[in-house]
Design an enzyme around this catalytic site. Structure first.
Site, PDB file in Angstrom:
ATOM      1  N   CYS A  44       0.852  -1.189   0.000  1.00  0.00           N
ATOM      2  CA  CYS A  44       0.000   0.000   0.000  1.00  0.00           C
ATOM      3  C   CYS A  44       0.889   1.240   0.000  1.00  0.00           C
ATOM      4  CB  CYS A  44      -0.894  -0.015   1.234  1.00  0.00           C
ATOM      5  SG  CYS A  44      -1.901   1.475   1.405  1.00  0.00           S
ATOM      6  N   CYS A  47       0.362   3.263   3.597  1.00  0.00           N
ATOM      7  CA  CYS A  47       0.856   2.813   4.912  1.00  0.00           C
ATOM      8  C   CYS A  47       1.933   1.740   4.816  1.00  0.00           C
ATOM      9  CB  CYS A  47      -0.306   2.310   5.766  1.00  0.00           C
ATOM     10  SG  CYS A  47      -1.058   0.782   5.171  1.00  0.00           S
ATOM     11  N   CYS A  92      -7.170  -1.269   1.531  1.00  0.00           N
ATOM     12  CA  CYS A  92      -6.129  -1.737   2.447  1.00  0.00           C
ATOM     13  C   CYS A  92      -6.756  -1.969   3.814  1.00  0.00           C
ATOM     14  CB  CYS A  92      -5.014  -0.689   2.530  1.00  0.00           C
ATOM     15  SG  CYS A  92      -3.758  -1.058   3.766  1.00  0.00           S
ATOM     16  N   CYS A  95      -5.030   0.928   6.455  1.00  0.00           N
ATOM     17  CA  CYS A  95      -5.321   2.369   6.372  1.00  0.00           C
ATOM     18  C   CYS A  95      -6.612   2.690   5.625  1.00  0.00           C
ATOM     19  CB  CYS A  95      -4.145   3.110   5.745  1.00  0.00           C
ATOM     20  SG  CYS A  95      -3.969   2.873   3.954  1.00  0.00           S
ATOM     21  N   CYS A 117      -8.537  -5.721  -9.664  1.00  0.00           N
ATOM     22  CA  CYS A 117      -8.193  -4.645 -10.591  1.00  0.00           C
ATOM     23  C   CYS A 117      -7.720  -3.465  -9.736  1.00  0.00           C
ATOM     24  CB  CYS A 117      -9.442  -4.305 -11.394  1.00  0.00           C
ATOM     25  SG  CYS A 117      -9.163  -3.220 -12.763  1.00  0.00           S
TER      26      CYS A 117
END
Length: 134
Positions: A44, A47, A92, A95, A117
């Protein structure tokens, strides 16, 4: 208490903020990871939580990076009903940054028959460490 929006704006580029925090979508075919196939982990961008192994990435021809599964516990799914049908958003798990959407049953020859996707802007690539020869 600090304003979370200001904190995100301070650490993300305007495009990252638009996609991760405002649930935007990058233009298809423009993302750096769409046709990218190297060994490592995708994390991510907000984070740094590991999200996908490169071994789960495949070329779906959709214009965005496609994965057939995420790392256990790293990704949340939220089903949304829209005027044109249902859609499953992926975020995510740490976060809550918007990654993209997951599609099931499209017939890809993958173990899960899923296509995550993902916006390239939402992820960073961390290359695999070369093994040392002794």
């Amino acid at each position: 208490m600090a304003d979370p929006v200001s904190e995100w704006r301070a650490v993300l580029s305007p495009e990252q903020f638009r996609i991760l925090r405002q649930k935007g979508t990058e233009t298809p075919g423009t993302g750096v990871y769409d046709k990218f196939f190297e060994e490592g982990i995708f994390s991510c961008v907000g984070c740094k939580t590991p999200l996908y192994k490169s071994t789960t990435k495949f070329d779906a021809g959709c214009g965005w990076p496609a994965f057939f599964e995420g790392l256990p516990g790293a990704i949340n799914r939220t089903v949304k009903t829209l005027f044109y049908g249902r859609r499953t958003e992926i975020t995510c798990a740490v976060c809550d940054g918007h990654l993209g959407h997951v599609h099931k049953g499209e017939g890809y020859a993958t173990p899960t028959d899923e296509r995550h996707c993902v916006n390239s802007v939402s992820i960073n690539f961390n290359p695999a460490k070369p093994s040392s020869v002794t």
